[in-house]
Design an enzyme around this catalytic site. Structure first.
Site, PDB file in Angstrom:
ATOM      1  CD1 TRP A 121       0.727   5.085  -6.396  1.00  0.00           C
ATOM      2  CD2 TRP A 121      -1.479   4.786  -6.692  1.00  0.00           C
ATOM      3  NE1 TRP A 121       0.257   6.103  -7.190  1.00  0.00           N
ATOM      4  CE2 TRP A 121      -1.088   5.946  -7.383  1.00  0.00           C
ATOM      5  CE3 TRP A 121      -2.812   4.414  -6.715  1.00  0.00           C
ATOM      6  CZ2 TRP A 121      -1.985   6.734  -8.114  1.00  0.00           C
ATOM      7  CZ3 TRP A 121      -3.724   5.195  -7.438  1.00  0.00           C
ATOM      8  CH2 TRP A 121      -3.296   6.331  -8.121  1.00  0.00           C
TER       9      TRP A 121
ATOM     10  CG  ASP B 169       0.153  -1.197  -8.493  1.00  0.00           C
ATOM     11  OD1 ASP B 169       0.523  -1.052  -9.677  1.00  0.00           O
ATOM     12  OD2 ASP B 169      -0.473  -0.316  -7.859  1.00  0.00           O
TER      13      ASP B 169
ATOM     14  CE  LYS C 131       0.888   6.368 -13.168  1.00  0.00           C
ATOM     15  NZ  LYS C 131       0.010   5.670 -12.227  1.00  0.00           N
TER      16      LYS C 131
HETATM   17  C1  LIG Z   1      -0.983   5.413 -11.399  1.00  0.00           C
HETATM   18  C2  LIG Z   1      -0.956   4.259 -10.469  1.00  0.00           C
HETATM   19  C3  LIG Z   1      -2.116   3.540 -10.126  1.00  0.00           C
HETATM   20  C4  LIG Z   1      -3.474   3.921 -10.636  1.00  0.00           C
HETATM   21  O1  LIG Z   1      -3.600   3.664 -11.964  1.00  0.00           O
HETATM   22  P1  LIG Z   1      -4.967   3.928 -12.754  1.00  0.00           P
HETATM   23  O2  LIG Z   1      -4.651   3.320 -14.059  1.00  0.00           O
HETATM   24  O3  LIG Z   1      -5.181   5.396 -12.770  1.00  0.00           O
HETATM   25  O4  LIG Z   1      -6.044   3.214 -12.022  1.00  0.00           O
HETATM   26  C5  LIG Z   1      -1.989   2.457  -9.292  1.00  0.00           C
HETATM   27  N1  LIG Z   1      -0.804   2.099  -8.785  1.00  0.00           N
HETATM   28  C6  LIG Z   1       0.329   2.758  -9.077  1.00  0.00           C
HETATM   29  C7  LIG Z   1       1.631   2.297  -8.496  1.00  0.00           C
HETATM   30  C8  LIG Z   1       0.283   3.859  -9.916  1.00  0.00           C
HETATM   31  O5  LIG Z   1       1.412   4.527 -10.218  1.00  0.00           O
END
Ligand SMILES: *Cc1c(COP(=O)(O)O)cnc(C)c1O
Length: 361
Positions: free
Chosen positions: A103, A173, A197
């Site tokens: 990521w 993030d 998540k």
């Molecule tokens: C799932 C995830 C993403 C991507 O998320 P989307 O909503 O599908 O764009 C980005 N960063 C992390 C750490 C993730 O777990």
């Protein structure tokens, strides 16, 4: 009722059962509204109460300081990979990124389209088994900001400390560990998280942005890509995902009822600890992450061979343990055990692991 199995999916992921039951009960008509949440206007009084109640609960849960805005955006965390540099980095500017897994690499790729990325540290050479120590960070005091991914969902690696970055704004993030433990919002200038998540179904991205960051957005930005638009319009510039925000509100209420973020962390440490103990005690299972960087949310491990991993996943699925296959980029097994994942499911997986080792080890 149809029998629910244990859902170890990395995302979209398991939601609390009382939340699903409430959403189901009120789906045809919201109490006092007489219409489904699927049908109401995002400009209605009923929705106003939902989104404001959700924000109030988020602020309460995470003790968000008053100089931060809470935004409900779309485009996933992936759009934040672009919006962060487009808004916070001046044209031709530079930013520091820490590379700890898939990521953060995706975030770096988008930031490189806006300016210069200095990779302040990377753990790729070690197979993304850990996050760097503070001493390893080669930070540029003139960087526009420093970006980290607090939990690498695919590798199962989580930051256990907030890095010291001096006066440079820190951006995170936090998609896969937000609200799985307390977070110190004041350490960050911007935090973003895809909801699917730990917060809600898919469709919304939560952003906390410190007020002083808003002045950085360049003139002439496309409205939807400009944080200022969403602040000014309280996340209602265009039609938001009404249903997702409604469910998020129920999840926030549930989290508060469960004792808030400290209590969530205690439960998550207990659940993850049970699994890591089994992995450590076995010569058969091998954890991916270094012990001091192990994720509370995504437990990643390997078996002695890929054939055994395939067999493990297939037999686990038959036993009602779904979603254990590791991400295609790293293989192995990944058990995602977010806030809503019940401890009984962890115990069930452990019993399965012990039996699998006994019969195949
Ligand atoms: C799932 C995830 C993403 C991507 O998320 P989307 O909503 O599908 O764009 C980005 N960063 C992390 C750490 C993730 O777990």
């Amino acid at each position: 009722m149809t029998q629910r199995i244990y859902n170890f999916s990395a995302g979209p992921a398991v939601l609390p059962l009382p939340v699903l039951e409430e959403a189901q009960r009120d789906l045809v008509a919201l109490p006092g509204v007489g219409m489904s949440v699927l049908e109401i206007s995002h400009r209605s009084k009923a929705f106003d109460e939902i989104i404001q109640g959700c924000e109030a609960d988020i602020r309460k849960l995470a003790a968000i300081p008053d100089n931060y805005h809470v935004l409900f955006l779309q485009g996933g965390a992936s759009l934040q990979f672009s919006m962060v540099p487009m808004n916070l980095m001046p044209a031709g500017g530079k930013a520091d990124y820490v590379s700890t897994g898939s990521w953060s690499k995706k975030a770096i790729k988008e930031a490189q389209k806006v300016g210069t990325v200095n990779v302040a540290a990377s753990t790729e050479a070690d197979g993304f088994k850990r996050v760097p120590t503070q001493d390893e960070l080669k930070l540029d005091p003139e960087a526009a900001y420093v970006h980290i991914a607090t939990n690498e969902t695919i590798h199962g690696v989580e930051w256990k400390y907030d890095p010291e970055v001096g006066s440079v704004p820190l951006v995170a993030d936090a998609s896969s560990d937000i609200f799985g433990r307390p977070l110190n919002v004041a350490k960050y200038a911007l935090i973003y998280a895809g909801a699917q998540k730990n917060l809600a179904p898919a469709g919304v991205t939560l952003v906390f942005i410190r007020d002083d960051m808003l002045a950085r957005s360049p003139q002439g930005m496309h409205s939807m890509l400009d944080y200022n638009t969403h602040v000014k319009n309280k996340s209602l510039y265009n039609t938001p995902p009404v249903f997702t925000i409604y469910v998020m509100r129920l999840v926030m209420k549930w989290l508060i009822e469960q004792g808030g973020l400290e209590a969530a962390e205690r439960r998550n440490k207990e659940k993850a600890g049970l699994l890591y103990d089994v992995i450590d005690a076995s010569g058969f299972y091998r954890g991916h992450a270094q012990a001091d960087c192990r994720s509370l949310m995504n437990v990643t491990f390997r078996l002695p061979s890929e054939d055994l991993e395939k067999q493990f996943v297939s037999e686990a699925t038959k036993a009602g343990l779904d979603g254990l296959k590791g991400h295609r980029s790293v293989g192995g097994i990944r058990a995602s055990i977010y806030n809503a994942f019940p401890i009984a499911g962890v115990e069930s997986l452990i019993a399965f692991m012990k039996e699998f080792e006994r019969t195949h080890g």
